[in-house]
Enzyme design. Structure first.
Site, PDB file in Angstrom:
ATOM      1  N   ARG A 104       0.836  -1.193   0.000  1.00 50.24           N
ATOM      2  CA  ARG A 104       0.000   0.000   0.000  1.00 50.24           C
ATOM      3  C   ARG A 104       0.878   1.252   0.000  1.00 50.24           C
ATOM      4  O   ARG A 104       1.684   1.438   0.891  1.00 50.24           O
ATOM      5  CB  ARG A 104      -0.920   0.007   1.222  1.00 50.24           C
ATOM      6  N   THR A 108      -0.832   7.581  -1.249  1.00 48.89           N
ATOM      7  CA  THR A 108      -2.161   7.454  -1.873  1.00 48.89           C
ATOM      8  C   THR A 108      -3.023   6.398  -1.201  1.00 48.89           C
ATOM      9  O   THR A 108      -4.239   6.360  -1.411  1.00 48.89           O
ATOM     10  CB  THR A 108      -2.015   7.080  -3.346  1.00 48.89           C
ATOM     11  N   ASP A 200      -2.835  -8.880  12.935  1.00 47.11           N
ATOM     12  CA  ASP A 200      -2.184  -8.921  11.622  1.00 47.11           C
ATOM     13  C   ASP A 200      -1.842 -10.362  11.278  1.00 47.11           C
ATOM     14  O   ASP A 200      -0.970 -10.973  11.898  1.00 47.11           O
ATOM     15  CB  ASP A 200      -0.913  -8.066  11.649  1.00 47.11           C
ATOM     16  N   ASP A 203       1.934 -11.100  10.329  1.00 46.30           N
ATOM     17  CA  ASP A 203       2.817 -11.105  11.499  1.00 46.30           C
ATOM     18  C   ASP A 203       2.648 -12.377  12.323  1.00 46.30           C
ATOM     19  O   ASP A 203       3.620 -12.951  12.819  1.00 46.30           O
ATOM     20  CB  ASP A 203       2.539  -9.884  12.391  1.00 46.30           C
TER      21      ASP A 203
END
Length: 209
Positions: A104, A108, A200, A203
């Site tokens: 990502r 933006t 996550d 992770d």
């Protein structure tokens, strides 16, 4: 619009419950992700076409059902999607595996491709795109668009946990893609995490917390 399936199998629900626990360590988390993917694969392949094939048993000739020549591919979205691949291949060992990498852009917030390696004949395969989490849907939508741009037509998306916001975004962006979801959660929080979720997934699979 293509169908959206929320899994209700007791084994899937039980394993997702253990997966969510904060105290579930990396080893068990990784095993559970693979097991859930295997069970979900069983459900997501329920409507694959069969054909009659004549074989010989130790007793006599007979006709049996086998998959109708449809070639399959599993495409994990890096990196968390890797955790689902082994479970999928346990069920469909002849499937080819491709990889899509996205990150990502911090400015933006849009997904940017950094890696894409697909089987040569991916456009003629039934493709299962896998990622444990469907949060905003941004990465999954972009990954599926990348596949479509490369000529892939038959796409199914599998995730273990989804937020309603991500499901809605996927249905609007790719109404032709079937969605297979282990559990549909409540909402996204202000940080874009699924609630109650499991944190996550990448992770927790790779121990990089």
């Amino acid at each position: 619009m293509a169908k959206t399936v929320i899994m209700d199998h007791p084994l899937i629900q039980h394993k997702i419950g253990v997966l969510r626990r904060e105290e579930t360590g990396t080893k068990d988390f990784r095993i559970l992700i693979s097991e859930i993917a295997m069970l979900m694969c069983y459900e997501a392949t329920r409507d694959l076409e069969l054909e009659d094939v004549e074989i010989t048993t130790p007793i006599c000739k007979t006709t049996v059902k086998e998959l109708k020549g449809k070639k399959l591919a599993v495409i994990p979205i890096l990196r968390a999607g890797l955790g689902m691949v082994d479970g999928m291949l346990t069920m469909i060992p002849a499937a080819k595996v491709g990889h899509i990498g996205l990150y990502r852009d911090p400015g933006t917030l849009k997904p940017v491709e950094y890696y894409c390696k697909l089987p040569e004949d991916c456009d003629s395969r039934e493709v299962f795109v896998v990622d444990p989490m469907l949060a905003t849907g941004g990465s999954s939508i972009a990954a599926i668009q990348m596949l479509k741009d490369k000529g892939v037509k038959n796409i199914r998306f599998m995730c273990i946990i989804a937020a309603p916001e991500g499901v809605k975004a996927m249905q609007e962006a790719h109404p032709d893609v079937e969605l297979y979801i282990g559990a549909l959660d409540e909402h996204l929080n202000e940080h874009g995490y699924i609630v109650p979720g499991l944190g996550d997934a990448g992770d927790r699979i790779f121990g990089t917390k």
